[in-house]
Structures are given as C-alpha cells and as structure tokens.
Write an enzyme that holds these catalytic residues in place. Structure first.
Site, PDB file in Angstrom:
ATOM      1  CE  LYS A  78      81.556  65.684 -20.981  1.00 47.64           C
ATOM      2  NZ  LYS A  78      80.401  65.576 -21.086  1.00 47.64           N
ATOM      3  CB  SER A 158      80.656  63.543 -24.869  1.00 44.72           C
ATOM      4  OG  SER A 158      79.843  64.296 -23.872  1.00 44.72           O
ATOM      5  CB  SER A 182      77.085  63.055 -23.350  1.00 50.51           C
ATOM      6  OG  SER A 182      77.077  62.982 -24.438  1.00 50.51           O
TER       7      SER A 182
END
Length: 495
Positions: A78, A158, A182
């Site tokens: 990420k 997210s 998330s």
C-alpha cells in the site's frame, strides 16, 4: 503451471519448496497481470526491476534451504508504507516526488523474509475514505461487476488498491492499513480475507500516519491460511515504535486446526441496525449457524456503547489527523506551492496545504482543528476519549464473561458504484464504517471473511472480533467459518 498469479501464498510457497516453480516465474506472471490491468488502477508505482531482483535472490535462498514462509512470494505494498527509493505518496498531491531514504518496519520485515515487492498500491488520500475516490492517482476500481451492469464499483477504502489487486490476482497478497475498517471493509467488498491485528502487534514506524492511536497494518490475502502466514512475517516488536508491544509472535498457521468446539461466539444485539439490508441480516444469521454446526456455542451479548462509536471515532480520528498532518508544510519535503512576490512563510503554508490536500483531507483537518480548539476541547475531544474508554470496557466485560470471539457483519452493504455516494453528504460515506470502528477504538483484532454473494452477485463478508493479542485463536475461528461458508466466487475478467 499456467496462471501462476492465481495461486495463494500457501500454494505458491509449497510449489516453490517442491521445485515446481521459481519465484522469477511467479513474479513474471504477476507483472504481466499488472500490466494488463491498468483499467483497475490498483498499482500506481510499478517496480518490476526491484521485483525481479528480489525474486532471483529468493530463488537462491530457497535452493540453499534457508527460506521462511514468505520467501519468493510476490506481493503489493500500500502506498502508505514508506519504501526506500520508491515513491511513497500516501496518494496525496502534497507528497508528490517524495522518495524516502528509509524503509518502513513492516515492509522491511517482509523484504527480510524474502517477499517480492511488485509495486505500490492505490488508496484513499492519507487513508481517509471508504471508497478509494479521494486518491491523487484517481479511483481504484473493483474487479467485480453487478450482474450484467457495466458500472464501475468501488473496491472499498482506504486500502482499495490492495483489495482490487488481490481479488483480481495481480499479486498473491498485499499490505493494508486499518484505522477504522480500511482493511476489513475493502476485503468484504471484493471477496477476500483481511485482518487488522491488535493495536501494537505490527510496528507503525515508516507508515504515513493518519490517526496514531488507531492505525494498524495488516495483510490482505486470498484466504485465512494466507493471512496467518503473512501476518506472522509482519508482526514483532520494534524499538522505533513506542506503541509496538514486546510479545512473542506465534506460528499463526500452525494454530489453524479448524476445531472450535466449545468456543463461545457472541452476537451483539446493538449491531442490528435500522435499515440493514435483509441479505446482510440473513448472512449474519447463517454465519452464526455455521459456527454452531462446527461446535461453537452462540451467545447473545450486549455492547451498550456501540451507538456512540461512529461519533466518537469521527472526533478522535480527525483530531489526530490534524496534528499528524501539520508536518506537511512545503518546507522540508514533498510539494511546495508557487509563491507570488512578497509572499512570506504564512502564505507558503496556506498555499501549499490548500493545493496539496484534497477535499476530504481538508475537511477532516478542519474538523480535527475545531474539536481541539480551546473552547471545544472538553465538549468534543475529551468527551470522545471518555466514550472510547466505555466502548473498550464493553468488550473487556464481554471477554471477561467467557466470550472467545464476536461475530458481526463486516459492512452495512455490498460494494456500491463509484460516484454513487457523492461529496454532497460525506456522512453517508462515514456510515460505511459502522461495524468496524469499534474494533479500532478498543484496539482489538478483527478479521473479515467472505461468506456469500448478494442478489447482484457481489461478495458479502462477515467480521469476527477477537480478544487482544489472540490473533491465533481468531484466525482459527475464521478458518472454521471460511471452511463452512465455502466461498470460492471470483470476479469475471472484464479488464
């Protein structure tokens, strides 16, 4: 073997050990899948050179017989994790051009274990969002579609890029972070497994901060066994992070027996929300029956302060964000706005932050600054902290009464279309976190397991919440649920 990118971590590891495949072959298969999937916008910084270099090193290590479980396995990282020499932007314009000279602890531990980094994954800006629509790179897109509908769906947020990449077999697994859901919400939206470990189990050092008392890294994988394998590599004490705990990391995979006889699973009445879709209510009931059939005892429980969780979270998280994001000022790194003649340092701060931060980040910084300001500190921030303590105590009381894990829905709906929840009412978007934020406020481990499809053929997930530091037991309960649910659906390839 064809379609090597479709393997999970455990399958690929076993194939590597048996000599049926090399890490280079696995990596090349994933790199090709990534290049063919630009329509998903999941990978935003590709690192093929690093990937192939690490894959070659992993093959040597495997030949030498000194290879941990993650060795040679291609994964995505990420964009919130700082990676040395590779753009690490937290999907924000304000960190444009930022290439750290250091590596986050988690990504370093994965590299040390021989994992192969394929590139950086899309996300909501500074991890603020539930749909991956606030990214400077543009929206990440789910590989799933509703029936014959061509509308693009959100992979959740997210960690939307991570979710999309794992579900579409662009990588074998990915890192995510979870501040209010998330990891778990995107995992539920795309039919994969995602676990948020206990706060302090994984180091936060080198992960761009959103809300420091809530943020926690975790793996996003194709199944529970893979989650156990990757989580073990990510955990461990880190002297560079004062919130990281000195606890031995167990062999999580070895704890996956599937035996949950005699375990007490709590069903909290407060999670039965008004307007909850019948499909989610039904799936929740079916999940409880599956665990019961596996030998667990189902117990109705109460978590009375649940209704205050969302308001408390949306005071605490923006307050911490406004403090953490004060460092982005155009002085030391990242973007600096063009200044007019006569502009001073105040104008530089104002212009840099105004053009560098997106609307959602600006909104949360302003909320956070407001609740921390002199006249409102006690009315909002201090009150929210007290509520957080009560929410934590609710869970402590339930676990003290002998409950081993708690079963809830992971999300209040299946994935929705990109643009369907517009900026007009941000509160609608915030409601996506209704089942997940309590876990962060209480610092507990939580896992989302895919358990069924809705009428339109989209994945739905169930969440299990465990005792603190008891990820092994939680993973085992999730393993039993996964085995009973038998979820094997995959998105049809359209990209």
């Amino acid at each position: 073997m064809s379609d090597l990118n479709k393997l999970g971590l455990a399958e690929a590891r076993d194939a590597l050990r048996a000599g049926d495949v090399t890490s280079v072959e696995l990596t090349e298969s994933c790199l090709k899948a990534i290049d063919d999937a630009d329509a998903l916008n999941a990978f935003v910084h590709k690192t093929p050179e690093i990937a192939l270099e690490r894959a070659k090193a992993a093959d040597e290590r495997i030949k030498g017989g000194d290879a941990p479980s993650m060795c040679g396995l291609p994964i995505g990282i990420k964009d919130l994790f700082c990676t040395k020499g590779v753009p690490s932007q937290a999907a924000s314009k304000i960190l444009e051009g930022f290439k750290p000279e250091y590596e986050s602890t988690v990504s370093q531990q994965l590299a040390d274990s021989g994992a192969v980094m394929l590139g950086k994954l899309n996300m909501d800006e500074f991890a603020m969002g539930s749909s991956n629509e606030t990214s400077v790179y543009g929206n990440a897109v789910s590989p799933w579609r509703r029936g014959n509908d061509d509308a693009q769906l959100t992979p959740g947020g997210s960690s939307g890029g991570s979710a999309s990449a794992v579900a579409a077999d662009l990588c074998l697994a990915a890192t995510g972070t979870d501040t209010g859901g998330s990891i778990r919400q995107p995992a539920a939206f795309v039919g994969i497994t995602g676990i948020k470990p206990t706060y302090g189990r994984c180091s936060r050092w080198g992960i761009v901060a959103f809300a420091s008392s809530l943020d926690q890294a975790g793996p996003m994988t194709k199944n529970v066994r893979d989650a156990a394998i990757m989580l073990e590599a990510m955990c461990g004490h880190d002297p560079k992070d004062s919130t990281s705990t000195e606890l031995a990391v167990p062999n999580f995979e070895a704890m996956l027996t599937g035996d949950i006889k005699g375990k007490k699973i709590g069903i909290p009445k407060e999670y039965r929300m008004d307007g909850m879709p019948a499909e989610i209510e039904k799936l929740w009931a079916e999940g409880a029956e599956m665990l019961k059939a596996a030998g667990a005892e189902i117990v109705d429980i109460s978590l009375p302060h649940t209704k205050y969780a969302l308001p408390a979270y949306y005071v605490i998280a923006p307050a911490e964000a406004s403090s953490n994001l004060a460092r982005y000022d155009g002085v030391r790194y990242g973007r600096r706005a063009q200044l007019a003649q006569g502009d001073g340092i105040t104008e530089m701060y104002e212009k840099t932050r105004a053009e560098g931060f997106g609307h959602e980040v600006q909104r949360r910084v302003m909320i956070g600054t407001y609740v921390l300001s002199a006249g409102f500190y006690d009315a909002y921030y201090n009150r929210a902290r007290k509520v957080r303590t009560l929410i934590k105590k609710d869970f402590e009381d339930v676990f003290a009464a002998g409950i081993d894990a708690i079963l809830t829905p992971a999300t209040p709906s299946a994935s929705f279309g990109l643009g369907e929840m517009t900026e007009a009412d941000p509160v609608q978007m915030y409601l996506n976190d209704v089942f997940t934020v309590t876990v962060n406020l209480a610092g507990l481990p939580g896992i989302s397991v895919p358990a069924g499809l809705d009428q339109q053929g989209l994945p739905l997930g169930l969440q299990l919440i465990g005792r603190p530091w008891d990820e092994g037991d939680l993973l085992n309960t999730a393993y039993a649920l996964e085995s009973a649910a038998g979820f094997v659906a995959k998105p049809s390839k359209w990209w």
